[in-house]
Motif scaffolding. Structure first.
Motif, PDB file in Angstrom:
ATOM      1  N   GLY A  77       0.790  -1.228   0.000  1.00 61.10           N
ATOM      2  CA  GLY A  77       0.000   0.000   0.000  1.00 61.10           C
ATOM      3  C   GLY A  77       0.819   1.274   0.000  1.00 61.10           C
ATOM      4  N   GLY A  78       2.138   1.177   0.106  1.00 67.52           N
ATOM      5  CA  GLY A  78       2.994   2.355   0.124  1.00 67.52           C
ATOM      6  C   GLY A  78       3.309   2.873   1.508  1.00 67.52           C
ATOM      7  N   MET A  79       2.842   2.178   2.549  1.00 66.81           N
ATOM      8  CA  MET A  79       3.105   2.600   3.922  1.00 66.81           C
ATOM      9  C   MET A  79       4.520   2.177   4.338  1.00 66.81           C
ATOM     10  N   VAL A  80       5.267   3.100   4.913  1.00 67.52           N
ATOM     11  CA  VAL A  80       6.615   2.797   5.385  1.00 67.52           C
ATOM     12  C   VAL A  80       6.492   2.051   6.711  1.00 67.52           C
ATOM     13  N   LEU A  81       6.959   0.793   6.736  1.00 66.44           N
ATOM     14  CA  LEU A  81       6.875  -0.018   7.941  1.00 66.44           C
ATOM     15  C   LEU A  81       8.003   0.288   8.909  1.00 66.44           C
ATOM     16  N   LYS A  82       9.197   0.532   8.369  1.00 70.28           N
ATOM     17  CA  LYS A  82      10.337   0.866   9.219  1.00 70.28           C
ATOM     18  C   LYS A  82      11.344   1.625   8.378  1.00 70.28           C
ATOM     19  N   ARG A  83      12.013   2.586   9.008  1.00 69.06           N
ATOM     20  CA  ARG A  83      13.009   3.404   8.328  1.00 69.06           C
ATOM     21  C   ARG A  83      14.155   3.649   9.290  1.00 69.06           C
ATOM     22  N   GLY A  84      15.363   3.707   8.755  1.00 63.98           N
ATOM     23  CA  GLY A  84      16.492   3.979   9.631  1.00 63.98           C
ATOM     24  C   GLY A  84      17.809   4.099   8.895  1.00 63.98           C
ATOM     25  N   HIS A  85      18.858   4.329   9.691  1.00 64.32           N
ATOM     26  CA  HIS A  85      20.203   4.487   9.152  1.00 64.32           C
ATOM     27  C   HIS A  85      20.917   3.154   8.997  1.00 64.32           C
ATOM     28  N   ASP A  86      20.539   2.155   9.797  1.00 64.82           N
ATOM     29  CA  ASP A  86      21.210   0.857   9.809  1.00 64.82           C
ATOM     30  C   ASP A  86      20.301  -0.181   9.162  1.00 64.82           C
TER      31      ASP A  86
END
Length: 133
Positions: free
Chosen positions: A107-116
């Motif tokens: 659906g285009g939803m970001v589940l997780k985002r990060g630097h690592d």
């Protein structure tokens, strides 16, 4: 041997002033066709390790890798003819802000985002649930 006609006596070739400019080749290449964003070997190893585990569990069956000028995308499919279940994206423009890596669902939803990347891929870790009988 040249493509220009031979000169008769007394003629001399004039140098075209437009061709005398010095151009930095590296800058020209970057402006003309910037290199696409790619996954590094260690990043791809981490992604493929998760992919192999999920294929072994029968949840995923196919993948695709796209390298664009803005980001690199590893798409995961249940069946190859469908929309991807998840997209693991690397966007270097977000590295200083929210982190270059993200996992996005269908659906285009970001589940997780990060630097690592290893921390971002933990979204695929299963949590054991207590089942009462």
């Amino acid at each position: 041997m040249t493509d220009q006609p031979d000169l008769s006596r007394g003629e001399n070739r004039s140098i075209d002033s437009s061709s005398s400019d010095v151009i930095d080749l590296r800058e020209y290449r970057q402006n003309l066709d910037p290199l696409p964003v790619t996954f590094h070997r260690r990043e791809l190893d981490a992604i493929l390790w998760i992919y192999g585990r999920m294929v072994g569990e029968g949840e995923w069956r196919d993948y695709a890798i796209d390298h664009t000028k803005e980001k690199a995308i590893f798409s995961v499919f249940k069946r190859s003819g469908e929309m991807p279940l998840y997209r693991i994206e690397k966007n270097p423009k977000l590295a200083a802000k929210q982190g270059a890596f993200s996992v996005v669902n269908t659906g285009g939803m970001v589940l997780k985002r990060g630097h690592d990347l290893s921390q971002v891929l933990k979204v695929f870790d299963k949590v054991l649930k207590l089942v009462e009988t």
